[in-house]
Write an enzyme that holds these catalytic residues in place. Structure first.
Site, PDB file in Angstrom:
ATOM      1  N   ASN A   7       0.845  -1.133   0.001  1.00  0.00           N
ATOM      2  CA  ASN A   7      -0.064   0.100   0.201  1.00  0.00           C
ATOM      3  C   ASN A   7       0.791   1.153   0.110  1.00  0.00           C
ATOM      4  OD1 ASN A   7      -1.899   2.064   0.446  1.00  0.00           O
ATOM      5  ND2 ASN A   7      -2.961   1.336   2.227  1.00  0.00           N
ATOM      6  N   ARG A  68      -2.703  -1.876  -3.452  1.00  0.00           N
ATOM      7  CA  ARG A  68      -3.753  -1.210  -3.202  1.00  0.00           C
ATOM      8  C   ARG A  68      -3.885  -0.107  -4.377  1.00  0.00           C
ATOM      9  NH1 ARG A  68      -5.397   3.255   0.737  1.00  0.00           N
ATOM     10  NH2 ARG A  68      -7.434   3.449   0.246  1.00  0.00           N
ATOM     11  N   HIS A 157     -13.396   2.638  -0.569  1.00  0.00           N
ATOM     12  CA  HIS A 157     -13.337   1.588   0.212  1.00  0.00           C
ATOM     13  C   HIS A 157     -13.982   0.026   0.078  1.00  0.00           C
ATOM     14  CE1 HIS A 157     -13.649   4.965   3.699  1.00  0.00           C
ATOM     15  NE2 HIS A 157     -12.400   4.496   3.403  1.00  0.00           N
ATOM     16  N   GLY A 187     -14.121   4.853   9.849  1.00  0.00           N
ATOM     17  CA  GLY A 187     -12.649   4.943  10.342  1.00  0.00           C
ATOM     18  C   GLY A 187     -12.508   6.475  10.204  1.00  0.00           C
ATOM     19  N   ASN A 188     -10.913   6.725  10.059  1.00  0.00           N
ATOM     20  CA  ASN A 188     -10.961   8.097   9.785  1.00  0.00           C
ATOM     21  C   ASN A 188     -11.544   8.628   8.441  1.00  0.00           C
ATOM     22  OD1 ASN A 188      -9.641  10.648  10.456  1.00  0.00           O
ATOM     23  ND2 ASN A 188      -7.613   9.919   9.599  1.00  0.00           N
ATOM     24  N   GLY A 189     -11.626   8.119   7.468  1.00  0.00           N
ATOM     25  CA  GLY A 189     -12.411   8.188   6.342  1.00  0.00           C
ATOM     26  C   GLY A 189     -13.654   7.463   6.643  1.00  0.00           C
ATOM     27  N   ARG A 218     -13.227  15.605   7.011  1.00  0.00           N
ATOM     28  CA  ARG A 218     -13.624  15.864   5.499  1.00  0.00           C
ATOM     29  C   ARG A 218     -15.146  16.134   5.926  1.00  0.00           C
ATOM     30  NH1 ARG A 218     -12.226  10.321   2.762  1.00  0.00           N
ATOM     31  NH2 ARG A 218      -9.874  10.427   3.320  1.00  0.00           N
ATOM     32  N   MET A 259     -12.386  10.537  17.203  1.00  0.00           N
ATOM     33  CA  MET A 259     -13.904  10.222  17.800  1.00  0.00           C
ATOM     34  C   MET A 259     -13.378  10.114  19.341  1.00  0.00           C
ATOM     35  SD  MET A 259     -15.807  11.062  16.079  1.00  0.00           S
ATOM     36  CE  MET A 259     -17.476  10.256  15.575  1.00  0.00           C
ATOM     37  N   GLU A 309     -15.467  -0.917  14.814  1.00  0.00           N
ATOM     38  CA  GLU A 309     -15.069  -1.972  15.456  1.00  0.00           C
ATOM     39  C   GLU A 309     -14.826  -1.742  17.073  1.00  0.00           C
ATOM     40  OE1 GLU A 309     -11.693  -3.480  13.440  1.00  0.00           O
ATOM     41  OE2 GLU A 309     -12.488  -3.179  11.485  1.00  0.00           O
ATOM     42  N   GLU A 360      -8.219  -4.920   5.045  1.00  0.00           N
ATOM     43  CA  GLU A 360      -7.979  -4.603   3.600  1.00  0.00           C
ATOM     44  C   GLU A 360      -6.699  -5.086   3.048  1.00  0.00           C
ATOM     45  OE1 GLU A 360      -8.808  -0.315   4.365  1.00  0.00           O
ATOM     46  OE2 GLU A 360      -9.343  -0.547   2.463  1.00  0.00           O
TER      47      GLU A 360
END
Ligand code: ADP
Length: 373
Positions: A7, A68, A157, A187-189, A218, A259, A309, A360
């Site tokens: 990745n 990826r 995703h 997640g973060n995204g 975002r 979060m 999760e 992933e």
């Protein structure tokens, strides 16, 4: 069979050597600050040589390399064996993903040089969503402009959404072909996908990963008129990009993209954090309701990724008030800590609620191994 998963980011290379049969991670690592002073390597090519050194004798066991790739445009609908022509096609998609695709390509080029004798496979974040019907992917804007610039919903995703949908079916012990699922990758995204019989029929991200849910930095969905208004007010394109991608979402509303910080601030009575969490959950419920309607029924809602999760309180908050739809979380099951896929609704609930950890890298390893065998 062992697959080496790469990745490659603009200044990083994340890698994992995965045994596909046992799903065991033989080795993993990360190079950072590539091309920067004091970084791990001067460029991706040097980085990949360093990775190969670290692999040592394991390098000989690599049967395929899985890469990826963020944007596969309308062309790539599945994992694809990489040759020079495919490399060029990924390069041609750079205008759609100006930050990600060049970084992914740098990794592909470096890895093909370093490991020229094994098959390389590109696994695209967008590919799973190519099954969306035109009604879901078409933006109602001037057709000529859209065609000229490749403007449509692509979604992202996808590797995660597909992996999680497959694992959800296994957990429910039902064929994926019989299931209607809403997958919440938080997640973060973050993005949400409606999965019907194993196919993506709608997803919240769009031409870019900026659309949809409220994310760490975002904005997610905004009236496109907001951009025009800000442009007319004197913000440059670069400034707009930075506002919407980097200083909006949770960080824009509270000062932190994480979060855990937002929840702690909320517990301490912070009003900004309270509003931000309400906006966050309101947007999730907006999509759950919309996708329930698009799917025409629902078997399960599936939570995954960092927030999905790990945070029982945010899972409960996301589905709060949806009991009338048959969506209810069991408080004890939700609170139980586990790393495994699990059901967090009551056994007799009309719609199941699940937590399914995403992976992933493992999904890319499986995809690459399926393609080269
Ligand atoms: P990425 O999109 O970078 O892969 P992850 O899926 O790893 O991100 O999610 C990271 C995010 O998950 C963190 O920024 C944080 O907001 C959130 N997170 C992780 N653990 C918890 C937790 N226990 N409670 C709340 N949020 C969490």
């Amino acid at each position: 069979m062992r697959v080496f998963v790469v990745n490659s980011g603009s200044s990083s290379i994340k890698y994992q050597l995965v045994d596909v049969e046992t799903e065991h991670v033989v080795l993993s690592g990360l190079l950072e600050r590539i091309g920067h002073d004091g970084g791990d390597a001067v460029d991706h090519e040097a980085g990949m040589r360093l990775v190969l050194e670290r692999l040592g004798s394991h390098a000989a066991s690599i049967a395929a390399v899985g890469h990826r790739v963020v944007h596969g445009g309308s062309r790539f609908t599945a994992p694809t064996r990489i040759d020079d022509e495919v490399e060029q096609a990924i390069a041609a998609l750079v205008p759609l993903a100006p930050l990600h695709n060049p970084a992914n390509l740098a990794g592909i080029r470096a890895a093909r040089l370093a490991l020229p004798d094994v098959p390389h496979v590109a696994v695209f974040d967008t590919a799973f969503h190519q099954s969306m019907p035109p009604a879901a992917y078409t933006y109602a804007i001037d057709r000529g402009v859209a065609a000229e610039h490749g403007i449509r919903r692509y979604g992202f995703h996808g590797t995660s959404h597909q992996f999680v949908a497959e694992r959800a079916a296994a957990l429910l012990d039902r064929p994926l072909e019989t299931l209607k699922l809403i997958v919440l990758h938080l997640g973060n995204g973050s993005s949400v996908t409606a999965v019907d019989a194993g196919r993506s029929i709608d997803t919240s991200m769009g031409l870019t990963p900026l659309a949809g849910l409220v994310m760490g930095t975002r904005s997610g969905d905004v009236d496109p008129g907001v951009l025009l208004h800000l442009l007319r007010s004197g913000l440059s394109g670069t400034e707009l990009d930075s506002v919407l991608n980097a200083s909006s979402g949770m960080v824009g509303l509270t000062g932190s993209a994480d979060m855990r910080d937002v929840e702690a601030a909320f517990e301490a009575g912070d009003a900004d954090a309270a509003l931000a969490l309400d906006v966050w959950a309101h947007r999730i419920r907006h999509y759950v309701g919309a996708y329930l309607a698009q799917l025409g029924g629902l078997d399960a809602v599936v939570f995954t990724a960092g927030i999905g999760e790990n945070s029982s309180s945010l899972r409960a908050r996301a589905l709060d008030g949806l009991g009338h739809l048959g969506l209810e979380i069991d408080a004890d099951r939700n609170a139980a800590r586990s790393r495994d896929a699990r059901v967090i609704s009551a056994d007799d609930a009309p719609i199941a609620v699940l937590v399914v950890p995403t992976d992933e890298e493992l999904a890319i390893a499986h995809a690459a191994s399926r393609l080269v065998h």
